[in-house]
Enzyme design. Structure first.
Site, PDB file in Angstrom:
ATOM      1  N   THR A 181       8.278  -0.099   2.875  1.00 57.44           N
ATOM      2  CA  THR A 181       8.389   1.424   2.473  1.00 57.44           C
ATOM      3  C   THR A 181       9.624   1.471   1.760  1.00 57.44           C
ATOM      4  O   THR A 181       9.575   2.203   0.483  1.00 57.44           O
ATOM      5  CB  THR A 181       8.566   2.282   3.640  1.00 57.44           C
ATOM      6  OG1 THR A 181       7.337   2.367   4.530  1.00 57.44           O
ATOM      7  CG2 THR A 181       9.049   4.037   3.422  1.00 57.44           C
ATOM      8  N   PHE A 184       0.979  -1.369   0.083  1.00 58.69           N
ATOM      9  CA  PHE A 184      -0.064  -0.048   0.035  1.00 58.69           C
ATOM     10  C   PHE A 184       1.030   1.247   0.047  1.00 58.69           C
ATOM     11  O   PHE A 184       0.215   2.494  -0.388  1.00 58.69           O
ATOM     12  CB  PHE A 184      -0.948  -0.079   1.035  1.00 58.69           C
ATOM     13  CG  PHE A 184      -0.617   0.735   2.307  1.00 58.69           C
ATOM     14  CD1 PHE A 184       0.311   0.227   3.216  1.00 58.69           C
ATOM     15  CD2 PHE A 184      -1.059   2.032   2.467  1.00 58.69           C
ATOM     16  CE1 PHE A 184       0.572   0.825   4.401  1.00 58.69           C
ATOM     17  CE2 PHE A 184      -0.667   2.925   3.855  1.00 58.69           C
ATOM     18  CZ  PHE A 184       0.196   1.891   4.561  1.00 58.69           C
ATOM     19  N   LYS A 185       1.995   0.933   0.391  1.00 59.18           N
ATOM     20  CA  LYS A 185       2.974   2.288   0.234  1.00 59.18           C
ATOM     21  C   LYS A 185       3.193   2.964  -0.884  1.00 59.18           C
ATOM     22  O   LYS A 185       3.629   4.142  -1.175  1.00 59.18           O
ATOM     23  CB  LYS A 185       4.308   1.856   0.819  1.00 59.18           C
ATOM     24  CG  LYS A 185       4.268   1.094   2.075  1.00 59.18           C
ATOM     25  CD  LYS A 185       4.189   2.171   3.276  1.00 59.18           C
ATOM     26  CE  LYS A 185       4.641   1.447   4.760  1.00 59.18           C
ATOM     27  NZ  LYS A 185       3.924   0.265   5.210  1.00 59.18           N
ATOM     28  N   ASP A 186       2.892   2.156  -2.031  1.00 62.88           N
ATOM     29  CA  ASP A 186       2.915   2.848  -3.382  1.00 62.88           C
ATOM     30  C   ASP A 186       1.988   3.883  -3.581  1.00 62.88           C
ATOM     31  O   ASP A 186       2.210   4.744  -4.624  1.00 62.88           O
ATOM     32  CB  ASP A 186       2.564   1.362  -4.505  1.00 62.88           C
ATOM     33  CG  ASP A 186       3.787   0.602  -4.543  1.00 62.88           C
ATOM     34  OD1 ASP A 186       4.777   0.910  -4.424  1.00 62.88           O
ATOM     35  OD2 ASP A 186       3.267  -0.754  -4.924  1.00 62.88           O
TER      36      ASP A 186
END
Ligand SMILES: *Cc1c(COP(=O)(O)O)cnc(C)c1O
Length: 488
Positions: free
Chosen positions: A140, A105-107
């Site tokens: 991350t 989800f860091k994308d």
């Protein structure tokens, strides 16, 4: 609009300067002086990129062309144009945040942050190159490398805990290409690594790093947090569009939590006007937040457990400081709590603040066994494959549903592809797991038929390019040495 430090409101910065610096000079985190309220009803029909540009412009009003930045940041990088699809699984909804270039989800934030930093460099008339320092618990790091590699005017160093990330996560990072990237393992856990990076920020000044300015890609940077607010609005709009709720009705969100960035973005969405019901903070065996939200005592003096959801193996959740600031509006109080945390390892909030926290947030935790059983159960019943982080959230959503029967939909945020943690997922399905994590990926695919994301399938062919391993005391000297090297 101005940004100000959570620990001292007199320390202000423009939005662009806040994005560039990452952290305030006193170690506090930057917060907008007031959270803008959006006319979100008018945005329910908007596509994701338009929604994103509107929300980001409200929070970062000095950026002139947010539309352009958003389009450049996301163009062609995600599996779907809506970026974060909402999928119905049983009587819940899963918000899939892992459809980006590194399958985490860091994308969502790190596809955009390089654009925000580059633009801020122009707005603030900076000639120096930006040196991005990042501590990662696994996801991350790769998402930041993917976002920043070969971005003009930037260099990036990623530190990860040696042996503290999955084999796939490690392979993602050590094979990273790009002429402006360094990846270094640190002997220690994620908290050691994150503390090391914070200390470098505190102790380096311009003379130490000629021609370079430090910035951060961690969720302490407001430029990381802001893009994450968008998917709460998007999920809400999807539920309205599908007729599951009427405009104005509440939606609960259950968030697998580590550094408290993702769930805090949900609280920002609420303060911006979105009818968010309960925000459910889900933790793994590292349950410091469950204890805090239950008792008002934050105590990091506890055993650190390595779990099958390593991106949540965190004892110091940095972004909680922003929540304390929002709920109290009292910078000297926040500063005193953070001082207690640094010096004594714990703090206790007032009864009044605890009541406020509990009026917005629910919480729960589970261990690896329970998360594994959930993976097995959801696969057996729904043919939907959860990763271990999402499984923690699903398990906590089960606990929540036992006590809450208000009919409002529960959205579980899904933060990683199951193929980033194939060993834990395959064993949760009751299958034998071999030592080679890439073989395990194949086995997981053979057993479920769920497609392997292309970026992960391609990894095993890639050569290792980064082999540095250092002690945590040597992080500063590592940065100074690399900063002095012309050729990376
Ligand atoms: C980073 C991460 C989390 C935790 O998010 P925070 O914003 O740090 O709370 C959860 N799951 C995965 C897969 C992550 O990468």
């Amino acid at each position: 609009m101005k940004y100000q430090s959570t620990r001292n409101r007199a320390l202000t910065a423009s939005p662009a300067a806040a994005v560039l610096r990452g952290i305030a000079p006193d170690g506090g985190l930057y917060m907008p002086e007031a959270i803008p309220v959006l006319n979100w009803q008018s945005l329910l029909e908007a596509d994701t990129l338009t929604l994103s540009a509107r929300i980001l412009s409200a929070l970062l009003p000095d950026y002139p062309d947010m539309d352009g930045l958003v389009r450049r940041g996301y163009a062609g990088k995600f599996e779907t144009e809506e970026l974060t699809p909402l999928v119905k699984v049983g009587d819940r909804y899963v918000l899939e945040l892992f459809r980006g270039p590194t399958s985490a989800f860091k994308d969502v934030a790190l596809s955009l942050l390089p654009q925000l930093i580059s633009q801020a460099r122009t707005l603030e008339n900076i000639r120096d190159e930006m040196l991005i320092l990042t501590a990662t618990s696994g996801d991350t790091g790769k998402a930041a490398l993917e976002g920043f590699h070969d971005v003009p005017g930037t260099k990036i160093i990623v530190f990860y805990p040696y042996g503290g990330v999955s084999a796939v996560q490690q392979a993602q990072m050590v094979t990273q290409e790009g002429a402006n990237v360094k990846v270094c393992a640190v002997r220690g856990n994620f908290d050691d690594t994150q503390t090391g990076v914070k200390q470098i920020f505190a102790s380096c000044d311009e003379e130490d790093l000629p021609g370079l300015r430090l910035s951060s890609a961690n969720s302490i940077n407001i430029g990381r947090l802001a893009p994450q607010i968008v998917y709460y609005f998007k999920a809400y709009a999807d539920l309205v569009r599908r007729g599951r709720i009427r405009v104005g009705e509440p939606v609960h969100f259950c968030v697998p939590t580590g550094n408290f960035g993702d769930i805090l973005a949900g609280y920002f969405a609420k303060r911006m006007g979105l009818p968010v019901g309960r925000l459910i903070c889900a933790s793994n065996r590292n349950d410091v937040l469950t204890d805090f939200l239950s008792t008002g005592v934050y105590d990091k003096r506890r055993t650190f457990y390595k779990t099958t959801s390593p991106s949540m193996d965190i004892l110091v959740s940095s972004n909680l400081e922003r929540l304390l600031s929002l709920l109290t509006g009292d910078d000297s109080y926040v500063a005193s709590l953070m001082k207690d945390l640094n010096e004594q390892g714990h703090y206790k909030v007032t009864e009044e603040l605890l009541r406020k926290l509990q009026s917005e947030f629910s919480c729960g935790c589970c261990d690896d066994d329970a998360a594994g059983r959930t993976i097995g159960k959801v696969w057996a019943q729904e043919k939907y494959l959860l990763d271990p982080h999402t499984a923690v959230a699903w398990t906590v959503a089960d606990q929540f549903s036992h006590t809450h029967h208000d009919g409002a939909p529960v959205v579980v945020l899904s933060t990683a592809s199951p193929y980033k943690f194939p060993a834990a997922v395959l064993s949760a399905l009751g299958q034998r797991v071999s030592d080679d994590e890439f073989a395990v990926m194949d086995d997981l695919h053979a057993c479920t038929g769920v497609p392997v994301p292309k970026n992960l399938a391609a990894l095993r062919e890639k050569p290792v390019r980064h082999r540095d391993v250092i002690d945590r005391e040597d992080m500063l000297s590592y940065v100074l040495r690399k900063a002095g090297e012309k050729q990376w």
